[in-house]
Design a protein around this motif. Structure first.
Motif, short mmCIF file in Angstrom:
data_model
loop_
_atom_site.label_atom_id
_atom_site.label_comp_id
_atom_site.label_asym_id
_atom_site.label_seq_id
_atom_site.Cartn_x
_atom_site.Cartn_y
_atom_site.Cartn_z
N TYR A 186 0.97 -1.25 -0.06
CA TYR A 186 -0.05 -0.03 0.14
C TYR A 186 0.90 1.21 -0.13
CZ TYR A 186 1.11 0.75 5.11
OH TYR A 186 1.96 0.89 6.24
N GLY A 187 0.41 2.29 -0.49
CA GLY A 187 1.19 3.48 -0.37
C GLY A 187 0.18 4.94 -0.09
N TYR A 188 0.91 6.09 -0.06
CA TYR A 188 0.10 7.28 0.08
C TYR A 188 1.00 8.24 -0.47
CZ TYR A 188 3.25 7.17 4.01
OH TYR A 188 4.32 6.93 5.02
N GLY A 189 0.22 9.26 -1.09
CA GLY A 189 0.98 10.16 -1.86
C GLY A 189 0.20 11.53 -2.03
N ALA A 190 0.78 12.73 -2.37
CA ALA A 190 0.28 13.78 -2.63
C ALA A 190 0.90 14.90 -3.58
CB ALA A 190 0.54 14.61 -1.10
N ARG A 191 0.07 15.59 -4.30
CA ARG A 191 0.66 16.48 -5.21
C ARG A 191 -0.02 17.92 -5.01
NH1 ARG A 191 -1.29 17.22 -11.01
NH2 ARG A 191 0.61 18.17 -12.34
N VAL A 192 0.80 19.09 -5.31
CA VAL A 192 0.41 20.31 -5.37
C VAL A 192 0.88 20.99 -6.52
CG1 VAL A 192 0.24 20.45 -2.70
CG2 VAL A 192 2.09 21.02 -3.73
N THR A 193 -0.02 21.65 -7.07
CA THR A 193 0.46 22.74 -8.23
C THR A 193 -0.05 24.03 -7.95
OG1 THR A 193 -1.55 22.34 -9.65
CG2 THR A 193 -0.03 20.55 -9.82
N PHE A 194 0.66 25.09 -8.81
CA PHE A 194 0.26 26.28 -8.56
C PHE A 194 0.84 26.99 -10.02
CE2 PHE A 194 1.88 30.70 -7.72
CZ PHE A 194 0.82 31.35 -7.30
N ALA A 195 -0.23 27.97 -10.68
CA ALA A 195 -0.07 28.46 -11.86
C ALA A 195 0.18 30.08 -11.63
CB ALA A 195 -0.89 28.32 -12.92
N PRO A 196 1.31 30.83 -11.37
CA PRO A 196 1.30 31.95 -11.11
C PRO A 196 0.86 33.26 -12.52
CG PRO A 196 3.61 31.21 -11.40
CD PRO A 196 2.46 30.19 -11.41
N LEU A 197 0.85 32.25 -13.69
CA LEU A 197 0.36 32.71 -14.70
C LEU A 197 -0.52 31.90 -15.51
CD1 LEU A 197 0.18 35.13 -17.16
CD2 LEU A 197 2.16 34.04 -18.11
N ALA A 198 -1.98 32.19 -15.47
CA ALA A 198 -2.84 31.42 -16.10
C ALA A 198 -3.79 32.17 -17.29
CB ALA A 198 -3.55 30.47 -15.06
N GLU A 199 -3.42 32.21 -18.19
CA GLU A 199 -4.20 32.93 -19.32
C GLU A 199 -4.54 32.03 -20.34
OE1 GLU A 199 -2.38 36.61 -20.28
OE2 GLU A 199 -2.36 37.30 -18.08
N LYS A 200 -5.30 32.34 -21.35
CA LYS A 200 -5.77 31.64 -22.43
C LYS A 200 -4.42 30.97 -23.12
CE LYS A 200 -8.63 31.13 -26.61
NZ LYS A 200 -9.67 31.92 -27.38
N ASN A 201 -3.47 31.86 -23.68
CA ASN A 201 -2.50 31.32 -24.56
C ASN A 201 -1.14 31.46 -23.76
OD1 ASN A 201 -4.23 30.93 -26.73
ND2 ASN A 201 -4.23 33.06 -27.20
N GLN A 202 -1.37 31.69 -22.57
CA GLN A 202 0.00 32.13 -21.68
C GLN A 202 -0.24 31.33 -20.51
OE1 GLN A 202 2.36 35.85 -21.93
NE2 GLN A 202 0.31 36.57 -22.75
N ALA A 203 0.78 30.64 -19.72
CA ALA A 203 0.80 30.00 -18.55
C ALA A 203 2.06 29.57 -18.07
CB ALA A 203 -0.18 28.87 -18.76
N ILE A 204 2.08 29.54 -16.83
CA ILE A 204 3.35 29.10 -15.98
C ILE A 204 2.74 28.12 -14.85
CG2 ILE A 204 5.29 29.62 -14.56
CD1 ILE A 204 5.47 32.30 -15.86
#
Length: 423
Positions: free
Chosen positions: A216-234
């Motif tokens: 068995y195992g356990y896990g986690a993931r976090v994400t963040f987008a300081p820029l999130a526009e239609k044609n631009q993203a980080i």
């Protein structure tokens, strides 16, 4: 026998849902109302009222080639994907034979009932056949709860569907990704962030545990987008995962980013008496109009019991860039922390040329630690993608491979092609 039973059940489920939700019921109502109007049994006003009510019972959408139904408190989608591959190898040491296959041939049904209950059942008919995403999810709380068989929260490339990623196969370090397992997961998200954590087991495959504890195992993931526009993203992300074993055998090995190859140029073979494996992953991506850059780095720490020089440390990573010659952008979903469907600016069949994308990737995997030699490999892949429509894509990848194991260099090259449709 087990796969036959699963296949029969999945077929019955999908066919039954199709019959229940098709517009056939509406067509039958219209025929009846037409006859009643012709016979003078109802007035034109009554006919119009009844037609509107009947039409409201089921709505059907085929936007972007996706078949969706809505009726009352329920929404359903029936779909799938077909990926047909072929590969040609310029072998060096290992035997690599030219071949073709159905890489994926999936059907699924997903939906929502009573606003907060989601579900999905998906079966892949390719190869020996297997269940894929099969789960129930409740979204009526601040934390969405999902239970069933689905992907553990780890790796940007793993979380992005095979329908949408840039190359035919995921990069070498994907060998560390836990993939799909049976488990319970909670997740939250905002407009530009996600967080998920869960506990997962391998799952009993034959209906009996045979008195043995499964890993068995356990896990986690976090994400963040300081820029999130239609044609631009980080995009930025971190993930951690720990798998617990009871003195089990564990093996890491990788194909040369070609599923049609049976050869694994790097391979730890069975590592015995494994107590646990700790995984760490860092991910980043950026989209600036037609240009996209993505990369990940992963480490695997293997701990073993009662063995001299027990612990092994492995790692791997990749980085790639892609560019749309026709001006489109990769479709980043900040609220999901993954990439989605590319929609061409013009569609083949409607006077357009579709979307054309060039991509270049470098990936590496090191399964050697001190005297332990599982080998190391580095690949360079040149890709060309043609999106004829939002749901039809053709892919070509050429891969230059450099590997070494047990002081033997093995450096094959390969060309592979794919025709893909999803619906």
């Amino acid at each position: 026998m087990k796969n036959n039973k699963i296949l029969t059940a999945v077929k019955a489920t999908l066919i039954g849902a199709s019959l229940a939700l098709t517009p056939a019921a509406f067509a039958a109502d219209k025929d009846l109302l037409d006859a009643l109007l012709t016979n003078g049994s109802i007035t034109k006003s009554q006919y119009d009222t009844l037609m509107k009510k009947s039409a409201d019972d089921i709505t059907v959408s085929t936007k972007d080639g996706q078949l969706k139904f809505k009726s009352g408190d329920a929404e359903f989608q029936i779909g799938g994907r077909i990926q047909a591959d072929a590969a040609w190898f310029e072998q060096d040491v290992a035997q690599l034979g030219d071949a073709a296959e159905l890489r994926r041939a999936r059907l699924f049904m997903s939906g929502k009932v009573y606003n907060d209950w989601n579900f999905k059942i998906e079966y892949d008919f390719a190869g020996s056949g297997s269940l894929k995403d099969t789960y129930i999810e409740y979204t009526g709380l601040p934390v969405a709860i999902k239970v069933g068989n689905f992907k553990e929260p780890f790796s940007l490339e793993e979380q992005t569907s095979s329908k949408y990623y840039t190359f035919m196969e995921r990069a070498l370090p994907n060998v560390f990704s836990p993939g799909r397992n049976q488990g319970l997961m909670g997740s939250m998200n905002g407009a530009n962030w996600t967080a998920a954590a869960g506990v997962f087991a391998d799952g009993v495959t034959d209906g009996e545990s045979n008195g043995q504890d499964e890993s068995y195992g356990y896990g986690a993931r976090v994400t963040f987008a300081p820029l999130a526009e239609k044609n631009q993203a980080i995009h930025l992300g971190l993930a951690a995962n720990k798998r617990m074993y009871k003195d089990g055998d564990v093996r890491f090995r990788a194909r040369p980013e070609a599923h049609l190859s049976d050869a694994r140029l790097v391979d730890t073979n069975d590592m015995t008496n494994v107590d646990s494996i700790e995984l760490l992953g860092a991910e980043a991506a950026a989209v600036f109009g037609p240009l996209s850059i993505q990369g990940e780095y992963m480490t695997a720490d293997v701990s073993r019991n009662g063995v001299a020089n027990a612990d092994y440390d492995f790692d791997g990573g990749y980085v790639y860039a892609s560019y749309f010659l026709t001006g489109e952008s990769r479709n980043y979903k900040a609220s999901k922390g993954s990439f989605g469907r590319v929609k061409p600016n013009s569609i083949v069949g409607k006077g357009g040329v579709g979307a054309w994308e060039l991509a270049l990737r470098y990936s590496t995997l090191d399964l050697t630690d001190g005297a332990f030699d599982g080998g190391d490999e580095s690949n360079t892949t040149l890709g060309l993608n043609w999106y004829a429509t939002p749901t039809i894509r053709f892919m070509a990848n050429y891969v230059w491979v450099e590997s070494e194991k047990s002081n033997i260099d093995d450096d094959p090259n390969l060309l592979q092609l794919r025709a893909q449709i999803d619906f």
